[in-house]
Design an enzyme around this catalytic site. Structure first.
Site, PDB file in Angstrom:
ATOM      1  N   ARG A 134       0.922  -1.318  -0.306  1.00  0.00           N
ATOM      2  CA  ARG A 134       0.073   0.091   0.183  1.00  0.00           C
ATOM      3  C   ARG A 134       0.991   1.175   0.035  1.00  0.00           C
ATOM      4  NH1 ARG A 134      -2.730   3.230   4.711  1.00  0.00           N
ATOM      5  NH2 ARG A 134      -4.057   4.528   3.307  1.00  0.00           N
ATOM      6  N   HIS A 180      -2.770  10.959   0.409  1.00  0.00           N
ATOM      7  CA  HIS A 180      -2.459  10.813   1.858  1.00  0.00           C
ATOM      8  C   HIS A 180      -1.842  12.111   2.223  1.00  0.00           C
ATOM      9  CE1 HIS A 180      -0.947   7.352   4.810  1.00  0.00           C
ATOM     10  NE2 HIS A 180      -0.562   8.516   5.348  1.00  0.00           N
ATOM     11  N   GLU A 202      -7.392   8.602   5.961  1.00  0.00           N
ATOM     12  CA  GLU A 202      -7.662   9.146   7.390  1.00  0.00           C
ATOM     13  C   GLU A 202      -8.043  10.735   7.241  1.00  0.00           C
ATOM     14  OE1 GLU A 202      -4.681   8.701  10.196  1.00  0.00           O
ATOM     15  OE2 GLU A 202      -4.421   6.655  10.084  1.00  0.00           O
ATOM     16  N   ASN A 222      -7.368   1.952   9.593  1.00  0.00           N
ATOM     17  CA  ASN A 222      -5.996   2.152  10.348  1.00  0.00           C
ATOM     18  C   ASN A 222      -6.145   2.272  11.746  1.00  0.00           C
ATOM     19  OD1 ASN A 222      -5.602   2.681   7.667  1.00  0.00           O
ATOM     20  ND2 ASN A 222      -4.695   4.895   7.517  1.00  0.00           N
ATOM     21  N   TYR A 237      -4.540   2.332  15.596  1.00  0.00           N
ATOM     22  CA  TYR A 237      -3.311   2.040  16.601  1.00  0.00           C
ATOM     23  C   TYR A 237      -3.768   2.147  18.181  1.00  0.00           C
ATOM     24  CZ  TYR A 237      -0.918   3.571  12.280  1.00  0.00           C
ATOM     25  OH  TYR A 237      -0.242   3.506  11.055  1.00  0.00           O
ATOM     26  N   GLU A 293      -3.588  -0.042   8.300  1.00  0.00           N
ATOM     27  CA  GLU A 293      -2.500   0.369   8.843  1.00  0.00           C
ATOM     28  C   GLU A 293      -2.654  -0.161  10.303  1.00  0.00           C
ATOM     29  OE1 GLU A 293      -1.628   4.635   8.884  1.00  0.00           O
ATOM     30  OE2 GLU A 293      -1.588   4.749   6.918  1.00  0.00           O
TER      31      GLU A 293
HETATM   32  C1  FCB Z   1      -1.421   7.444  10.690  1.00  0.00           C
HETATM   33  C2  FCB Z   1      -0.893   7.915   9.240  1.00  0.00           C
HETATM   34  C3  FCB Z   1       0.343   7.434   8.693  1.00  0.00           C
HETATM   35  C4  FCB Z   1       1.413   7.282   9.757  1.00  0.00           C
HETATM   36  C5  FCB Z   1       0.775   6.608  11.123  1.00  0.00           C
HETATM   37  C6  FCB Z   1       1.734   6.471  12.305  1.00  0.00           C
HETATM   38  O1  FCB Z   1      -2.361   8.314  11.112  1.00  0.00           O
HETATM   39  O2  FCB Z   1      -1.943   7.502   8.125  1.00  0.00           O
HETATM   40  O3  FCB Z   1       0.987   8.238   7.515  1.00  0.00           O
HETATM   41  O4  FCB Z   1       1.826   8.491  10.209  1.00  0.00           O
HETATM   42  O5  FCB Z   1      -0.226   7.077  11.404  1.00  0.00           O
END
Ligand code: FCB
Length: 449
Positions: free
Chosen positions: A72, A116, A161, A286, A288, A355
């Site tokens: 990607r 992006h 995002e 995405n 985290y 992500e």
């Molecule tokens: C996300 C972004 C990516 C990267 C990660 C850690 O928000 O999409 O580009 O910076 O965080």
């Protein structure tokens, strides 16, 4: 794990490419922002980054050697349309053609993201994402990129995002273009989603798949008090429902528009909603970390530049979870929670984790190895969640680790490393970290797909 699952790694143009003036590329808002003193933690910029523009062949071979079957990457709008509007720059298209061909030659499926975050600077000068016209310029650029590459790229994401583009770009100003516009950041949300809808309508063709990559997250209330529960409703509204509802149900959440005083502005945009809600082939998630929020007593004294217009006084609460170097709490079950939430809204819709990963300060041992056990642990836990879901028959189609290699982490510059491959920025040497070695081993045990 069933065969046919997509295992990939992700990057983004400004974070890895460098070569910011090669082949007629125009300036983007990130060039401007990164070169503005005080905006980036370590004072760096993406002028060189990982030199991926020159080294993509070697990087894609490395990705394939890890056993991954998908890459990607994002297409830089200012490489394809240097001033934001007008004709295609053949050299820019050629770069992504060579990149996609290198993927295919290595048995790697290219997944392209059209935006992006590197908006051409001339479009920001004309109002950026607060200007409706930017959505139409995005569609025009996307058509040129798609027309030029659709024979080699079959998987497309419109935006990455949009929450970040709107609320970090036009809310708290932490990201380019660094503006602090209060509730007007919601206009950017609408124009981004309109750009998505216009683009999908213009580029969709048989035999390819089209989606969007969002960053939804579980939002929890710190306590059961009405005030904390209301805080969670507000943040869930801004972070999740403000994107998922228009895309999946063709309406904006009325409570969010009320909280932010934007009801009448949005009422005037209603005719755009059918376009925004056009069917998707997939959603990329995405993920985290989750967020837990509380509402402190009393009204806010003065509204501050914030990612949460209308709810500026809501605070994130530390619940004692371990954290990565970004300060982001680690909770792999949050990935399951958010995927399940989206699945309930759209039960048939294929989902991808587009992500997932973690920043930790890496150190290189005397014999040149990077033993990133914390990152490995993070990735392992989140992959286990994905594998459990697939085993349960959940429509999860792929997992992309963020990131293939260390890169330019936006306002943190090079001070945050997310790669499963280490980059020595002085020499551009790449070294697979322990997390990457683990992933390779893990993938070698998958049934052939
Ligand atoms: C996300 C972004 C990516 C990267 C990660 C850690 O928000 O999409 O580009 O910076 O965080």
């Amino acid at each position: 794990m069933t065969s046919g699952f997509t295992w990939g790694a992700a990057t983004a143009s400004y974070q890895v490419e460098g070569a910011v003036s090669a082949d007629g590329r125009g300036p983007s808002i990130w060039d401007t922002f990164a070169h503005t003193p005080g905006k980036i933690a370590d004072g760096t910029n993406g002028d060189v980054a990982d030199e991926h523009h020159q080294r993509f062949g070697e990087d894609i071979r490395m990705l394939a050697e890890l056993g991954l079957n998908a890459y990607r990457f994002s297409i830089a709008w200012p490489r394809i349309v240097p001033s934001g509007s007008g004709a295609a720059n053949a050299a820019g298209l050629d770069f992504y053609r060579r990149l996609a061909e290198a993927c295919l030659e290595n048995g790697v499926t290219p997944y392209a993201t059209l935006y992006h975050w590197d908006l051409p600077q001339p479009l920001e000068d004309a109002g950026g994402w607060l200007n409706r016209d930017t959505a139409e310029r995005f569609r025009d650029y996307a058509v040129l990129a798609h027309d030029g590459l659709s024979d080699v790229v079959k998987h497309w994401m419109t935006l990455n995002e949009p929450w970040c583009s709107a609320f970090l770009g036009y809310g708290n100003g932490e990201h380019a273009p660094g503006r602090t516009e209060g509730a007007d950041a919601l206009k950017a949300v609408h124009h981004l989603l309109l750009g998505h809808g216009l683009t999908l309508d213009a580029i969709r063709s048989e035999g390819s798949s089209y989606g969007i990559a969002l960053n939804p997250a579980p939002i929890h209330a710190a306590t059961d008090s009405p005030a904390d529960r209301d805080a969670a409703r507000r943040i869930d509204g801004l972070r999740n429902r403000m994107f998922l509802e228009p895309l999946l149900s063709g309406r904006y959440p009325a409570d969010v528009l009320e909280d932010t005083g934007m009801t009448s502005w949005f009422a005037a945009q209603e005719a755009d909603l059918p376009l925004i809600a056009a069917p998707l082939d997939f959603i990329g998630v995405n993920y985290y970390c989750p967020t837990t929020v509380a509402a402190p007593d009393g009204p806010i004294s003065s509204p501050v530049a914030s990612t949460q217009p209308g709810s500026e006084n809501v605070v994130a609460v530390d619940t004692g979870l371990p954290r990565t170097q970004m300060g982001w709490p680690i909770q792999a079950t949050g990935l399951r929670d958010i995927l399940v939430t989206i699945n309930k809204l759209a039960p048939e819709l294929p989902l991808y984790v587009t992500e997932n990963g973690a920043a930790y300060p890496d150190s290189v041992t005397a014999d040149g190895a990077i033993e990133d056990d914390d990152r490995l642990d993070y990735i392992k836990q989140h992959i286990a969640v994905c594998e459990d879901l697939v085993a349960e028959g959940f429509p999860l189609k792929g997992y992309f680790v963020w990131s293939l290699m260390d890169n330019y982490e936006w306002s943190w510059g090079y001070s945050r490393r997310f790669g499963i491959v280490y980059v020595d920025y002085a020499t551009q040497a790449r070294t697979v970290k322990k997390s990457g070695r683990w992933l390779k081993d893990h993938l070698s045990r998958q049934p052939a797909g």
